[in-house]
Enzyme design. Structure first.
Site, PDB file in Angstrom:
ATOM      1  N   ASP A  41       0.874  -1.178   0.000  1.00 52.74           N
ATOM      2  CA  ASP A  41       0.000   0.000   0.000  1.00 52.74           C
ATOM      3  C   ASP A  41       0.911   1.227   0.000  1.00 52.74           C
ATOM      4  O   ASP A  41       2.112   1.119   0.249  1.00 52.74           O
ATOM      5  CB  ASP A  41      -0.893  -0.017   1.263  1.00 52.74           C
ATOM      6  CG  ASP A  41      -1.767   1.240   1.378  1.00 52.74           C
ATOM      7  OD1 ASP A  41      -2.341   1.664   0.368  1.00 52.74           O
ATOM      8  OD2 ASP A  41      -1.855   1.809   2.490  1.00 52.74           O
ATOM      9  N   SER A  42       0.315   2.394  -0.177  1.00 51.37           N
ATOM     10  CA  SER A  42       1.077   3.641  -0.094  1.00 51.37           C
ATOM     11  C   SER A  42       1.639   3.845   1.308  1.00 51.37           C
ATOM     12  O   SER A  42       2.495   4.691   1.511  1.00 51.37           O
ATOM     13  CB  SER A  42       0.170   4.819  -0.417  1.00 51.37           C
ATOM     14  OG  SER A  42      -0.834   4.925   0.574  1.00 51.37           O
ATOM     15  N   CYS A  90      -4.647  -1.279  -1.892  1.00 52.28           N
ATOM     16  CA  CYS A  90      -4.810   0.167  -2.041  1.00 52.28           C
ATOM     17  C   CYS A  90      -5.749   0.432  -3.210  1.00 52.28           C
ATOM     18  O   CYS A  90      -5.475  -0.011  -4.337  1.00 52.28           O
ATOM     19  CB  CYS A  90      -3.428   0.765  -2.310  1.00 52.28           C
ATOM     20  SG  CYS A  90      -3.455   2.546  -2.614  1.00 52.28           S
ATOM     21  N   GLU A 110      -1.339   7.856   8.945  1.00 45.31           N
ATOM     22  CA  GLU A 110       0.084   7.485   8.851  1.00 45.31           C
ATOM     23  C   GLU A 110       0.825   7.841  10.147  1.00 45.31           C
ATOM     24  O   GLU A 110       1.743   7.149  10.555  1.00 45.31           O
ATOM     25  CB  GLU A 110       0.755   8.206   7.672  1.00 45.31           C
ATOM     26  CG  GLU A 110       0.408   7.629   6.309  1.00 45.31           C
ATOM     27  CD  GLU A 110       1.030   6.263   6.058  1.00 45.31           C
ATOM     28  OE1 GLU A 110       2.236   6.100   6.270  1.00 45.31           O
ATOM     29  OE2 GLU A 110       0.288   5.348   5.654  1.00 45.31           O
ATOM     30  N   CYS A 141     -10.931   3.659   0.863  1.00 46.96           N
ATOM     31  CA  CYS A 141      -9.470   3.773   0.973  1.00 46.96           C
ATOM     32  C   CYS A 141      -9.090   2.873   2.134  1.00 46.96           C
ATOM     33  O   CYS A 141      -9.768   2.870   3.172  1.00 46.96           O
ATOM     34  CB  CYS A 141      -9.082   5.223   1.264  1.00 46.96           C
ATOM     35  SG  CYS A 141      -7.374   5.436   1.830  1.00 46.96           S
ATOM     36  N   HIS A 165      -6.873   2.962   4.286  1.00 45.34           N
ATOM     37  CA  HIS A 165      -6.515   3.595   5.565  1.00 45.34           C
ATOM     38  C   HIS A 165      -7.757   3.793   6.453  1.00 45.34           C
ATOM     39  O   HIS A 165      -7.646   3.794   7.685  1.00 45.34           O
ATOM     40  CB  HIS A 165      -5.875   4.971   5.322  1.00 45.34           C
ATOM     41  CG  HIS A 165      -4.442   4.931   4.896  1.00 45.34           C
ATOM     42  ND1 HIS A 165      -4.036   4.508   3.652  1.00 45.34           N
ATOM     43  CD2 HIS A 165      -3.306   5.284   5.563  1.00 45.34           C
ATOM     44  CE1 HIS A 165      -2.710   4.603   3.561  1.00 45.34           C
ATOM     45  NE2 HIS A 165      -2.243   5.074   4.710  1.00 45.34           N
TER      46      HIS A 165
HETATM   47  N1  DGL Z   1      -4.671   3.398   1.122  1.00 42.17           N
HETATM   48  C1  DGL Z   1      -4.886   3.967  -0.131  1.00 42.17           C
HETATM   49  C2  DGL Z   1      -6.181   3.608  -0.802  1.00 42.17           C
HETATM   50  O1  DGL Z   1      -6.759   2.591  -0.506  1.00 42.17           O
HETATM   51  C3  DGL Z   1      -4.207   5.205  -0.605  1.00 42.17           C
HETATM   52  C4  DGL Z   1      -4.086   6.339   0.328  1.00 42.17           C
HETATM   53  C5  DGL Z   1      -3.154   7.391  -0.186  1.00 42.17           C
HETATM   54  O2  DGL Z   1      -1.957   7.149  -0.171  1.00 42.17           O
HETATM   55  O3  DGL Z   1      -3.621   8.455  -0.627  1.00 42.17           O
HETATM   56  O4  DGL Z   1      -6.662   4.334  -1.637  1.00 42.17           O
END
Ligand code: DGL
Length: 266
Positions: A15-16, A78, A157, A189, A191
């Site tokens: 993931d990011s 992600c 984060e 997302c 996160h």
């Molecule tokens: N966790 C990510 C997603 O599912 C990306 C969040 C990000 O880095 O902007 O979209």
């Protein structure tokens, strides 16, 4: 690693940043014998405001890293990276099982009682052609209210799941959805499941939250089973965690989101 049968190789997940850990939890619960390697590309987070080309480059680099560590399958944990980069990844690695994810518009449309659903996601996801296609396929018979949550990934984060900044951002982003009367909200997302308790507190119990972590784990299971790649060993899988975050407490944040002592990759 190479002397072992491929079925005993790890599944690579990226993931990011730390968001994909919410998906990793579902994978670990459903497939406890799989070895898992998780990479948080936190140095490059957030992906949400990057160009599809930049994100695709990251997807290719992270997949190369995971393949160098013996990955037998890749999970793009992600939504933003899936929309931007999965087609190219599959083109580069046609024989590799690659599982991606998209916001749960379909299940939300099916679950909504009043036909009004909200979608919280990154700007990148909401502006993607994939998301437009998703709305076209499953959003036609419902009203869909979308909201980009700029700044929320950065709070998560840092491990800030219910501080004043996170709270203020969520209040601001949930308001338009609630004003429209959404009874079902998609956490689009990876996160965002980490702030689910706070979101639920802010929206009340009458609104349902949906995400796709469990569905992604089931998809991985069926892809591995189809190819004879499920790890049949009786041994418990060992998740291993990597991050390129410059944040000094990055591993502590990962450990606290994961919920138990972790093995840091080295
Ligand atoms: N966790 C990510 C997603 O599912 C990306 C969040 C990000 O880095 O902007 O979209």
């Amino acid at each position: 690693m190479s002397s072992q049968p491929v079925s005993q190789h790890p599944v690579g997940v990226f993931d990011s940043g730390v968001g994909g850990l919410s998906v990793l939890k579902h994978i670990h619960a459903l497939l406890p014998h799989e070895h898992l390697i998780y990479v948080a590309d936190s140095l490059n987070a957030p992906y949400g405001n990057k160009s599809p080309e930049e994100i695709t480059e990251r997807c290719l680099a992270l997949t190369d890293f995971l393949l160098a560590h013996g990955a037998k399958a890749i999970v793009v944990a992600c939504n933003t990276a899936t929309a931007a980069g999965i087609a190219r990844l599959r083109q580069e690695h046609p024989a590799l099982p690659i599982i991606g994810m998209e916001p749960a518009v379909k299940p939300a449309a099916a679950a909504s009682k009043n036909g009004i659903i909200g979608v919280l996601a990154t700007t990148g996801t909401l502006q993607s052609a994939q998301f437009a296609a998703l709305l076209e396929a499953y959003g036609r018979n419902v009203q869909v209210v979308t909201q980009a949550c700029v700044g929320l990934v950065e709070c998560i984060e840092r491990g800030d799941l219910d501080g004043s900044e996170t709270r203020a951002l969520l209040q601001k982003y949930l308001k338009p959805l609630l004003d429209e009367g959404a009874d079902t909200i998609v956490l689009g997302c990876t996160h965002y499941p980490f702030v689910k308790p706070l979101i639920q507190e802010l929206i009340g119990e009458g609104v349902t939250l949906v995400d796709t972590g469990a569905a992604v784990a089931r998809r991985l299971q069926s892809q591995l089973a189809e190819r004879g790649l499920l790890n049949q060993s009786a041994e418990q899988g060992k998740p291993e965690f990597w991050t390129n975050s410059p944040q000094p407490d990055a591993m502590e944040v990962i450990e606290s989101l994961w919920g138990e002592k972790i093995n840091a990759g080295a």
